[in-house]
Design an enzyme around this catalytic site. Structure first.
Site, PDB file in Angstrom:
ATOM      1  N   CYS A  88      93.829 137.097  15.107  1.00  0.00           N
ATOM      2  CA  CYS A  88      94.079 136.406  16.381  1.00  0.00           C
ATOM      3  C   CYS A  88      92.815 136.195  17.208  1.00  0.00           C
ATOM      4  O   CYS A  88      92.854 135.525  18.246  1.00  0.00           O
ATOM      5  CB  CYS A  88      95.113 137.164  17.208  1.00  0.00           C
ATOM      6  SG  CYS A  88      94.507 138.715  17.933  1.00  0.00           S
ATOM      7  N   CYS A 135      94.854 145.675  15.320  1.00  0.00           N
ATOM      8  CA  CYS A 135      94.726 144.934  16.573  1.00  0.00           C
ATOM      9  C   CYS A 135      95.911 145.239  17.480  1.00  0.00           C
ATOM     10  O   CYS A 135      97.066 145.052  17.081  1.00  0.00           O
ATOM     11  CB  CYS A 135      94.670 143.442  16.274  1.00  0.00           C
ATOM     12  SG  CYS A 135      94.671 142.391  17.744  1.00  0.00           S
ATOM     13  N   CYS A 193      98.015 141.733  18.058  1.00  0.00           N
ATOM     14  CA  CYS A 193      98.844 141.074  17.042  1.00  0.00           C
ATOM     15  C   CYS A 193      99.194 141.951  15.856  1.00  0.00           C
ATOM     16  O   CYS A 193     100.034 141.574  15.036  1.00  0.00           O
ATOM     17  CB  CYS A 193      98.165 139.797  16.552  1.00  0.00           C
ATOM     18  SG  CYS A 193      96.782 140.090  15.402  1.00  0.00           S
ATOM     19  N   CYS A 197      89.389 141.031  15.798  1.00  0.00           N
ATOM     20  CA  CYS A 197      90.562 140.840  14.947  1.00  0.00           C
ATOM     21  C   CYS A 197      90.397 139.532  14.179  1.00  0.00           C
ATOM     22  O   CYS A 197      90.253 138.465  14.783  1.00  0.00           O
ATOM     23  CB  CYS A 197      91.839 140.798  15.783  1.00  0.00           C
ATOM     24  SG  CYS A 197      93.327 140.443  14.811  1.00  0.00           S
ATOM     25  N   ASP A 238     103.831 170.470  19.016  1.00  0.00           N
ATOM     26  CA  ASP A 238     103.618 169.922  17.677  1.00  0.00           C
ATOM     27  C   ASP A 238     102.151 170.112  17.300  1.00  0.00           C
ATOM     28  O   ASP A 238     101.257 169.556  17.925  1.00  0.00           O
ATOM     29  CB  ASP A 238     103.983 168.436  17.685  1.00  0.00           C
ATOM     30  CG  ASP A 238     103.857 167.783  16.319  1.00  0.00           C
ATOM     31  OD1 ASP A 238     103.229 168.371  15.426  1.00  0.00           O
ATOM     32  OD2 ASP A 238     104.390 166.674  16.145  1.00  0.00           O
TER      33      ASP A 238
END
Length: 412
Positions: free
Chosen positions: A220, A201, A204, A217, A338
């Site tokens: 929360c 999430c 949170c 979620c 990268d």
């Protein structure tokens, strides 16, 4: 419609002229379109030029990790039903390139602008957009771009005071979290094939649950908003419950999702979905992407894939085995240096295809394919790769600078 404004100041006019001259010199020297260097010169002479050039335009900004260039093109075509459009159609999506694009739009009503994710908040502050389309966020150039949640937080903070209508993908939790700080959001169910950056999430840090097409979620309660626009098979569903057929020359589910978002953006400017979608059909390729090029008695389809999410979508487009596939990977500045992202791509989906590997980082890619258990052949050049394939159709998938290299070879 944007209101009339004062004409450009002498300083701004000088900056535009100098920028165009610098761009012309760059083109004459064979160093590309010159839009970036032209914009840099112009902004050096007038740091406020971007805002000045945008003041008479109804501006649409488009940002995402994947699909920005195509969606920008589709929105631009749709809005041309209402008036003139200026756009950075070739994808120069940082402030310098955007400035160059807007310098050519003095007679336009609309500006449809692709914006690099890192620069969205700053550009939005400068140009005061009427609408902002947010498509997705996923891992990309790790040496240049921030981690995805950091980007989402940057968007969230930067857009919280924007008066623009935000047209956002309800299926991407990072996008939803970023857009939720804005007072005026239109939610679009555009889908999310790549989910590996959206299991936790963003609000949170809890674990997201994904029942069916939903997400929520458990800690929360942060959850997928109810969309007012949706992609449903080959149709766009609008807020009134009407369905409109999507007929594109561009392939794949991802482009249907791009068309759905584009229809929602166009509707916010009064262009009906039917009209918008009809205009989108005219787009056959975007900056060379999806073009099929005849070369050495072969038909080579050029496909761009720059990160794991893009490669996943691209694999769904290619012809089934035994269609030959050329894979090209570079790691230059525009690509990101990268290449660890190669290990996030499921190359086992290419099993059964004759594969040719080229590009600056062909050996890195070869190791990845070896681990995936896929047969391949490393080639020293695009010409060699094509020559080792039988006459007929070839699928060529390349990241950014490798794509440009390949276009130069095959004459597109």
């Amino acid at each position: 419609m944007a209101g009339n404004t004062e004409p450009l100041s002498p300083r701004s006019k000088l900056a535009v002229t100098a920028g165009r001259a610098a761009a012309a010199v760059s083109r004459a020297a064979g160093r590309g379109s010159g839009s970036v260097i032209g914009g840099k010169v112009a902004l050096r002479l007038d740091p406020d030029l971007l805002a000045r050039l945008a003041q008479h335009l109804d501006v649409v900004l488009v940002s995402a990790t994947n699909g920005k260039t195509t969606t920008t093109r589709l929105i631009a075509e749709a809005l041309r039903a209402n008036g003139g459009v200026v756009s950075n159609a070739l994808g120069a999506n940082m402030p310098a390139g955007i400035t160059s694009a807007l310098a050519g739009g003095s007679d336009s009503q609309y500006a449809v602008i692709e914006v690099d994710e890192k620069y969205l908040a700053g550009v939005a502050r400068d140009v005061t957009p009427k609408a902002i389309a947010l498509l997705n966020l996923s891992r990309d150039q790790l040496d240049r771009a921030a981690e995805t949640r950091m980007l989402a937080e940057h968007w969230r903070e930067g857009l919280s005071s924007s008066k623009a209508t935000i047209i956002a993908n309800a299926d991407d939790p990072l996008v939803v979290w970023a857009a939720s700080s804005s007072p005026n959001v239109v939610w679009v169910a555009a889908g999310q094939e790549w989910k590996d950056d959206a299991w936790s999430c963003p609000s949170c840090g809890g674990v997201l649950q994904r029942p069916g097409d939903d997400w929520v979620c458990g800690d929360c309660g942060f959850r997928r908003p109810v969309p007012s626009w949706a992609l449903h098979g080959d149709y766009v569903l609008d807020p009134h419950g009407s369905s409109w057929p999507i007929q594109l020359q561009l392939p794949g589910r991802a482009n249907k999702a791009n068309a759905t978002t584009s229809a929602a953006v166009a509707a916010s400017f009064g262009v009906a979905p039917q009209v918008a979608l009809q205009r989108m059909y005219t787009v056959a390729a975007v900056a060379g992407r999806y073009d099929v090029v005849a070369y050495e008695n072969r038909d080579i389809r050029l496909l761009l894939a720059k990160n794991p999410a893009g490669w996943l979508e691209t694999f769904s487009l290619i012809d089934p085995p035994p269609a030959p596939v050329i894979l090209a990977v570079n790691a230059r500045g525009a690509d990101g240096t990268d290449t660890s992202w190669l290990w996030d791509v499921d190359y086992s989906r290419l099993a059964g295809h004759p594969i040719r590997v080229i590009g600056d980082r062909r050996l890195d890619l070869a190791v990845r394919l070896e681990v995936a258990g896929v047969d391949f052949q490393v080639c020293g050049s695009a010409q060699e790769a094509v020559a080792t394939c039988p006459p007929g159709r070839i699928e060529a998938i390349a990241n950014y600078t490798a794509f440009q290299d390949l276009r130069r070879v095959v004459g597109n």
